[in-house]
Scaffold this active site. Structure first.
Site, PDB file in Angstrom:
ATOM      1  N   LEU A   1      38.971  49.948  41.671  1.00  0.00           N
ATOM      2  CA  LEU A   1      37.614  50.282  41.245  1.00  0.00           C
ATOM      3  C   LEU A   1      36.616  50.168  42.382  1.00  0.00           C
ATOM      4  O   LEU A   1      36.764  49.305  43.259  1.00  0.00           O
ATOM      5  CB  LEU A   1      37.207  49.342  40.101  1.00  0.00           C
ATOM      6  CG  LEU A   1      38.177  49.318  38.910  1.00  0.00           C
ATOM      7  CD1 LEU A   1      37.795  48.235  37.921  1.00  0.00           C
ATOM      8  CD2 LEU A   1      38.219  50.682  38.232  1.00  0.00           C
TER       9      LEU A   1
ATOM     10  N   ASP B   1      41.259  39.660  40.397  1.00  0.00           N
ATOM     11  CA  ASP B   1      42.477  40.460  40.346  1.00  0.00           C
ATOM     12  C   ASP B   1      43.649  39.484  40.145  1.00  0.00           C
ATOM     13  O   ASP B   1      43.855  39.000  39.035  1.00  0.00           O
ATOM     14  CB  ASP B   1      42.534  41.237  41.674  1.00  0.00           C
ATOM     15  CG  ASP B   1      43.655  42.237  41.743  1.00  0.00           C
ATOM     16  OD1 ASP B   1      44.120  42.692  40.711  1.00  0.00           O
ATOM     17  OD2 ASP B   1      44.083  42.576  42.871  1.00  0.00           O
TER      18      ASP B   1
ATOM     19  N   LYS C   1      31.240  40.131  50.233  1.00  0.00           N
ATOM     20  CA  LYS C   1      30.053  40.930  50.049  1.00  0.00           C
ATOM     21  C   LYS C   1      29.965  41.468  48.622  1.00  0.00           C
ATOM     22  O   LYS C   1      28.891  41.789  48.136  1.00  0.00           O
ATOM     23  CB  LYS C   1      30.089  42.131  51.020  1.00  0.00           C
ATOM     24  CG  LYS C   1      30.209  41.761  52.474  1.00  0.00           C
ATOM     25  CD  LYS C   1      30.309  43.084  53.256  1.00  0.00           C
ATOM     26  CE  LYS C   1      30.806  42.860  54.659  1.00  0.00           C
ATOM     27  NZ  LYS C   1      31.006  44.130  55.356  1.00  0.00           N
ATOM     28  N   GLY C   2      31.115  41.636  47.989  1.00  0.00           N
ATOM     29  CA  GLY C   2      31.197  42.356  46.721  1.00  0.00           C
ATOM     30  C   GLY C   2      30.299  41.825  45.619  1.00  0.00           C
ATOM     31  O   GLY C   2      29.778  42.578  44.809  1.00  0.00           O
TER      32      GLY C   2
ATOM     33  N   LYS D   1      40.329  42.026  36.002  1.00  0.00           N
ATOM     34  CA  LYS D   1      41.560  42.843  35.974  1.00  0.00           C
ATOM     35  C   LYS D   1      42.685  41.949  35.475  1.00  0.00           C
ATOM     36  O   LYS D   1      43.569  41.547  36.242  1.00  0.00           O
ATOM     37  CB  LYS D   1      41.858  43.302  37.404  1.00  0.00           C
ATOM     38  CG  LYS D   1      41.805  44.771  37.632  1.00  0.00           C
ATOM     39  CD  LYS D   1      42.395  45.071  38.990  1.00  0.00           C
ATOM     40  CE  LYS D   1      41.605  46.080  39.741  1.00  0.00           C
ATOM     41  NZ  LYS D   1      42.167  46.343  41.083  1.00  0.00           N
TER      42      LYS D   1
ATOM     43  N   ARG E   1      30.059  50.957  47.863  1.00  0.00           N
ATOM     44  CA  ARG E   1      29.436  49.774  47.243  1.00  0.00           C
ATOM     45  C   ARG E   1      28.148  50.141  46.518  1.00  0.00           C
ATOM     46  O   ARG E   1      27.732  49.478  45.583  1.00  0.00           O
ATOM     47  CB  ARG E   1      29.078  48.726  48.307  1.00  0.00           C
ATOM     48  CG  ARG E   1      30.260  48.057  48.964  1.00  0.00           C
ATOM     49  CD  ARG E   1      29.762  46.857  49.774  1.00  0.00           C
ATOM     50  NE  ARG E   1      30.738  46.396  50.740  1.00  0.00           N
ATOM     51  CZ  ARG E   1      31.740  45.551  50.465  1.00  0.00           C
ATOM     52  NH1 ARG E   1      31.891  45.085  49.258  1.00  0.00           N
ATOM     53  NH2 ARG E   1      32.582  45.163  51.407  1.00  0.00           N
TER      54      ARG E   1
ATOM     55  N   ASP F   1      33.991  47.776  46.965  1.00  0.00           N
ATOM     56  CA  ASP F   1      34.227  48.774  48.000  1.00  0.00           C
ATOM     57  C   ASP F   1      35.681  49.203  48.086  1.00  0.00           C
ATOM     58  O   ASP F   1      36.580  48.525  47.599  1.00  0.00           O
ATOM     59  CB  ASP F   1      33.830  48.215  49.366  1.00  0.00           C
ATOM     60  CG  ASP F   1      34.867  47.206  49.876  1.00  0.00           C
ATOM     61  OD1 ASP F   1      35.194  46.252  49.130  1.00  0.00           O
ATOM     62  OD2 ASP F   1      35.368  47.383  50.989  1.00  0.00           O
TER      63      ASP F   1
ATOM     64  N   ASP G   1      32.400  39.562  42.053  1.00  0.00           N
ATOM     65  CA  ASP G   1      32.449  40.929  41.511  1.00  0.00           C
ATOM     66  C   ASP G   1      33.662  41.164  40.627  1.00  0.00           C
ATOM     67  O   ASP G   1      33.546  41.673  39.518  1.00  0.00           O
ATOM     68  CB  ASP G   1      32.400  41.975  42.647  1.00  0.00           C
ATOM     69  CG  ASP G   1      33.461  41.757  43.723  1.00  0.00           C
ATOM     70  OD1 ASP G   1      34.208  40.765  43.643  1.00  0.00           O
ATOM     71  OD2 ASP G   1      33.538  42.585  44.647  1.00  0.00           O
TER      72      ASP G   1
HETATM   73  P1  IMP Z   1      42.270  38.345  44.018  1.00  0.00           P
HETATM   74  O1  IMP Z   1      42.346  37.184  44.960  1.00  0.00           O
HETATM   75  O2  IMP Z   1      43.593  39.077  43.942  1.00  0.00           O
HETATM   76  O3  IMP Z   1      41.773  37.976  42.648  1.00  0.00           O
HETATM   77  O4  IMP Z   1      41.335  39.405  44.682  1.00  0.00           O
HETATM   78  C1  IMP Z   1      39.983  39.433  44.478  1.00  0.00           C
HETATM   79  C2  IMP Z   1      39.286  40.237  45.555  1.00  0.00           C
HETATM   80  O5  IMP Z   1      40.002  41.453  45.843  1.00  0.00           O
HETATM   81  C3  IMP Z   1      37.939  40.661  45.069  1.00  0.00           C
HETATM   82  O6  IMP Z   1      36.956  39.741  45.460  1.00  0.00           O
HETATM   83  C4  IMP Z   1      37.749  42.007  45.717  1.00  0.00           C
HETATM   84  O7  IMP Z   1      37.162  41.829  46.977  1.00  0.00           O
HETATM   85  C5  IMP Z   1      39.138  42.538  45.907  1.00  0.00           C
HETATM   86  N1  IMP Z   1      39.492  43.502  44.841  1.00  0.00           N
HETATM   87  C6  IMP Z   1      40.411  43.344  43.863  1.00  0.00           C
HETATM   88  N2  IMP Z   1      40.491  44.427  43.079  1.00  0.00           N
HETATM   89  C7  IMP Z   1      39.582  45.300  43.553  1.00  0.00           C
HETATM   90  C8  IMP Z   1      39.169  46.622  43.152  1.00  0.00           C
HETATM   91  O8  IMP Z   1      39.657  47.233  42.193  1.00  0.00           O
HETATM   92  N3  IMP Z   1      38.189  47.189  43.907  1.00  0.00           N
HETATM   93  C9  IMP Z   1      37.613  46.582  44.969  1.00  0.00           C
HETATM   94  N4  IMP Z   1      37.967  45.349  45.372  1.00  0.00           N
HETATM   95  C10 IMP Z   1      38.947  44.714  44.684  1.00  0.00           C
HETATM   96 MG    MG Z   2      35.253  40.033  46.505  1.00  0.00          MG
END
Ligand code: IMP
Ligand code: MG
Length: 176
Positions: free
Chosen positions: A149, A99, A39-40, A127, A161, A155, A96
């Protein structure tokens, strides 16, 4: 309760316009397919497309990560697959935040299997300090430090959101 502002609404608007200009330069006559990740990614995508004044199309996908809520481990589960034909399209994945990168990498690989003509990644927040995988980002809104964040689509347990700024949440505190 106070959530500290990291990126103000005004800066967000300016940056979204700039990204839209970059995308326009690259895709003006290519009718790209923008794939938003629910959703982000929905707030960023909707602002972005209102700044893209050339023909393009929009699709959504939704995935969920397995395992712990705050740490993704590279496995994703499809909740909503793309319905539109991806083969032969110029695709831009819109998310969005990145990470560790596991989620986007996996989504990217899945989309590539559908044989798009091209596939690029557009992410609003990066990030970068937390990256665990090697992934190329084509359009980035802001590089951000390692805080949790919220706002502008992001969220915390489905909350916040709707906030217009990007804010830092203190996970030690309790929120209603
Ligand atoms: P990744 O697979 O570790 O890159 O995670 C990405 C997903 O984690 C994003 O699509 C977000 O849904 C969630 N996410 C990572 N960091 C944050 C944050 O600081 N705030 C909110 N959602 C986050
Ligand atoms: Mg996401």
């Amino acid at each position: 309760m106070k959530l500290k502002v990291l990126i103000k609404e005004k800066e967000i608007k300016k940056r979204v316009k700039e990204i839209a200009e970059e995308i326009k330069k690259d895709y003006k006559d290519k009718n790209p397919l923008l794939i938003g990740i629910l959703k982000g990614g929905v707030v960023f995508l909707s602002d972005l497309i209102r700044n893209l004044n050339f023909p393009h199309e929009v699709e959504f996908i939704r995935v969920s990560s397995y395992g712990s809520k705050s740490i993704s481990d590279g496995k994703i589960k499809w909740i909503m697959k793309p319905q539109m034909e991806i083969k032969g399209r110029h695709v831009i994945i819109v998310e969005d935040i990145i990470d560790t990168g596991y989620t986007l990498k996996k989504i990217y690989e899945e989309i590539k299997k559908e044989e798009p003509l091209s596939c690029k990644i557009c992410v609003f927040l990066d990030k970068f300090e937390r990256r665990k995988v090697n992934i190329h980002l084509d359009y980035v809104g802001f590089r951000v430090p390692n805080f949790f964040l919220v706002g502008y689509g992001l969220d915390f347990n489905e909350k916040f959101r709707y906030l217009k700024d990007i804010r830092i949440i203190d996970l030690e505190e309790k929120y209603e």
